[in-house]
Structure formats: C-alpha cells, structure tokens
Design an enzyme around this catalytic site. Structure first.
Site, short mmCIF file in Angstrom:
data_model
loop_
_atom_site.label_atom_id
_atom_site.label_comp_id
_atom_site.label_asym_id
_atom_site.label_seq_id
_atom_site.Cartn_x
_atom_site.Cartn_y
_atom_site.Cartn_z
N SER A 187 0.85 -1.19 0.00
CA SER A 187 0.00 0.00 0.00
C SER A 187 0.88 1.24 0.00
O SER A 187 1.68 1.44 0.93
CB SER A 187 -0.89 0.03 1.24
OG SER A 187 -1.41 1.34 1.41
N HIS A 230 -1.32 -1.36 -4.21
CA HIS A 230 -2.58 -1.02 -3.55
C HIS A 230 -2.62 0.49 -3.29
O HIS A 230 -1.69 1.05 -2.71
CB HIS A 230 -2.67 -1.81 -2.24
CG HIS A 230 -3.95 -1.66 -1.49
ND1 HIS A 230 -5.08 -2.40 -1.77
CD2 HIS A 230 -4.29 -0.86 -0.46
CE1 HIS A 230 -6.05 -2.08 -0.93
NE2 HIS A 230 -5.60 -1.13 -0.12
N ASP A 268 -4.76 3.61 -1.75
CA ASP A 268 -5.80 3.92 -0.77
C ASP A 268 -6.35 5.34 -0.97
O ASP A 268 -5.65 6.32 -0.72
CB ASP A 268 -5.24 3.79 0.65
CG ASP A 268 -5.05 2.35 1.07
OD1 ASP A 268 -6.01 1.56 0.92
OD2 ASP A 268 -3.96 2.00 1.54
N MET A 296 -8.95 8.11 0.28
CA MET A 296 -9.72 8.45 1.49
C MET A 296 -10.27 9.87 1.35
O MET A 296 -9.59 10.76 0.83
CB MET A 296 -8.81 8.37 2.72
CG MET A 296 -8.14 7.03 2.90
SD MET A 296 -7.22 6.99 4.45
CE MET A 296 -6.47 5.36 4.33
N HIS A 330 -8.47 1.12 -3.73
CA HIS A 330 -9.38 0.90 -2.59
C HIS A 330 -10.04 2.23 -2.25
O HIS A 330 -9.39 3.14 -1.73
CB HIS A 330 -8.53 0.37 -1.42
CG HIS A 330 -9.29 0.13 -0.16
ND1 HIS A 330 -8.66 -0.13 1.04
CD2 HIS A 330 -10.62 0.10 0.11
CE1 HIS A 330 -9.57 -0.31 1.98
NE2 HIS A 330 -10.76 -0.17 1.45
N MET A 348 -12.14 4.44 -0.11
CA MET A 348 -12.73 4.66 1.21
C MET A 348 -13.41 6.03 1.15
O MET A 348 -12.97 7.01 1.78
CB MET A 348 -11.64 4.59 2.28
CG MET A 348 -11.16 3.16 2.53
SD MET A 348 -9.57 3.06 3.35
CE MET A 348 -8.50 3.20 1.92
N MET A 402 -11.30 -5.94 5.82
CA MET A 402 -10.51 -5.00 6.60
C MET A 402 -10.14 -5.63 7.94
O MET A 402 -11.03 -6.04 8.70
CB MET A 402 -11.29 -3.70 6.85
CG MET A 402 -11.58 -2.86 5.62
SD MET A 402 -10.15 -2.47 4.58
CE MET A 402 -9.06 -1.65 5.76
N ASP A 442 -6.59 -6.61 4.40
CA ASP A 442 -6.03 -5.25 4.41
C ASP A 442 -5.99 -4.68 5.82
O ASP A 442 -7.04 -4.42 6.41
CB ASP A 442 -6.89 -4.36 3.50
CG ASP A 442 -6.27 -2.98 3.29
OD1 ASP A 442 -5.14 -2.75 3.75
OD2 ASP A 442 -6.94 -2.14 2.65
C1 DX5 Z 1 -6.13 1.31 5.85
C2 DX5 Z 1 -5.75 1.06 4.43
C3 DX5 Z 1 -4.65 0.08 4.30
C4 DX5 Z 1 -3.38 0.55 4.92
C5 DX5 Z 1 -2.66 -0.65 5.45
O1 DX5 Z 1 -7.20 2.18 5.91
O2 DX5 Z 1 -6.85 0.61 3.67
O3 DX5 Z 1 -4.46 -0.31 2.95
O4 DX5 Z 1 -2.52 1.21 4.03
O5 DX5 Z 1 -1.54 -0.20 6.15
P1 DX5 Z 1 -0.75 -1.17 7.13
O6 DX5 Z 1 -0.28 -2.33 6.31
O7 DX5 Z 1 0.36 -0.32 7.65
O8 DX5 Z 1 -1.73 -1.58 8.19
ZN ZN Z 2 -6.45 -0.32 1.64
#
Ligand code: DX5
Ligand code: ZN
Length: 229
Positions: A10, A35, A37, A39, A68, A70, A139, A175
């Site tokens: 990620s 990956h 993320d 947000m 991903h 969010m 998750m 994840d």
């Molecule tokens: C969390 C994200 C993850 C995050 C994981 O909200 O969706 O993808 O980057 O990070 P680690 O591996 O550090 O928990």
């Molecule tokens: Zn993620």
C-alpha cells in the site's frame, strides 16, 4: 490454498512526494500488485488523494493497480477512477445504500469489482453480491490509517468468506496490520492477497529499496514456513 498469497504494498506508507519512484522500487523488489488507498475525510477520518493523482501514477504501475475507495458516495467518482486507469476498483458495503448498483457501475466502467467489509460488518453482507465481484477485501483494521494492529477476530470473517466464495474466481484480500506475524494467520484463514503498507515500506526508500525486497520476502517466508508441507 495451494498458491502463496499475492503481496500488494500500500503506497499509503510510501513517500507521497515520490510515488512514481516508490512504485517502481516496490515492483522491482517483488510486489505483485500496487494497492492505492483513496480516502475522503468523510467515510474515513483521513484524506489522501483523488483521480488526478491515480492517473498520474498509473504509468509507473506495470503489475495491477488495485484502488481501494474509502469514500462516500462512490458512484459519482467511478468513471473518473476508471479513466484514471484503475484495474480493480473496490467499494465499501458500508459506503451507501446501493452497493449492488455501485458494483454494476464498476464493472460497467471496465474495471474489476471489489467489495470491502469493515470489521463491524458480518461476512454474510457479501452473500447477495458474490456473483458481482472479482475481489472481497476484508478490513483487518478500521480503515483510515496505516500502521494499526491486526484485528484477530476478523480471522473468523476471512474463514467464513472463504467458505462462501467456494470455487468462484474471487480474490480474498486482507487489508490492515499485515506483518510477518499476522500474514500466516491471514493466509491460513483463506486470504490470497495480502495488502501491506508499513510492513513493506519500513526501513527503506526509493533510493535504498533493498529493505522493501527484504520486507516482501519476510512476508512470503513467514507464510511459507507456517503452511503445512
Ligand atoms: C487502511 C488502508 C490500508 C493501509 C494498510 O485504511 O486501507 O491499505 O494502508 O496499512 P498497514 O499495512 O500499515 O496496516
Ligand atoms: Zn487499503
């Protein structure tokens, strides 16, 4: 699981000022997917970036760009993320009242469709949607931040989803909080894609990427050692 799980670093834990170099380094060091993320500061209590950034980093990804989302709402942004070059677009079941429509729209836009479940959501929430998804993202932290601890009670959710998926061609992605300690648990429960942010990007940089390779190999080795021969 007969095959070892894919490792999807990620970039939430990479250098935000140098995503291109970070992605190239992670892939050169053995990443299977990248990956990404997204947000929105609303669905989750953190903000990252939107379609223009995803489009800008697309040309650095030679594997699979796993995006991903969010965010809530999702639907108004699907076309933009598809045009930005996402291979997989994952939406949360909790992000709105019309997840079925959202998944249809993702496939309609030409992407593989992913469904993400927060830790408070039962695995059965995926049951009506199994024939509409290419990936289910479990998750194992509450989404929003990297570096959190793996929620072990989610192992039961992973196991249940593995049963529910049966022989459908659906990836089961894990994840959050994946480390050499937790990766074997996630894989044994049925996860076949392991997202790892801090566990991959710690200790290295795009200029000194060997640590990324060491970190990815440590995850693979931990899973292999724990797997029955
Ligand atoms: C969390 C994200 C993850 C995050 C994981 O909200 O969706 O993808 O980057 O990070 P680690 O591996 O550090 O928990
Ligand atoms: Zn993620």
């Amino acid at each position: 699981m007969t095959q070892s799980p894919l490792i999807a670093p990620s970039i939430l834990s990479a250098d935000f000022a140098d995503f291109g170099a970070e992605i190239r380094a992670a892939e050169a060091q053995g990443a299977d997917w990248i990956h990404v993320d997204v947000m929105d500061g609303h669905f989750v209590p953190n903000l990252t970036f939107g379609p223009p950034l995803v489009k800008a980093i697309r040309r650095h990804v030679t594997t699979v760009m796993d995006v991903h989302l969010m965010i809530a709402p999702v639907d108004p942004y699907i076309e933009a993320f598809a045009e930005a070059g996402a291979d997989i677009l994952t939406a949360h079941v909790e992000a709105g009242p019309h997840i079925h429509r959202t998944l249809q729209a993702i496939r309609g836009a030409g992407c593989k469709a992913g469904l993400a479940l927060n830790p408070g959501t039962p695995p059965e929430a995926a049951a009506p949607l199994l024939d509409m998804v290419d990936l289910i993202c479990v998750m194992t932290v509450n989404p929003g931040f990297g570096g959190q601890s793996f929620i072990r009670s989610q192992l039961a959710t992973i196991r249940r989803l593995r049963e529910m998926v049966g022989d459908r061609p659906i990836r089961l992605e894990i994840d959050g909080g994946v480390t050499p300690e937790t990766a074997p648990l996630a894989a044994a429960a049925g996860g076949d894609v392991l997202v790892a942010g801090s566990a991959v990007f710690r200790g290295g940089s795009a200029e000194a990427p060997d640590a990324y390779g060491d970190n990815i190999r440590a995850l693979r080795a931990a899973v292999a050692e724990a797997a029955p021969a």
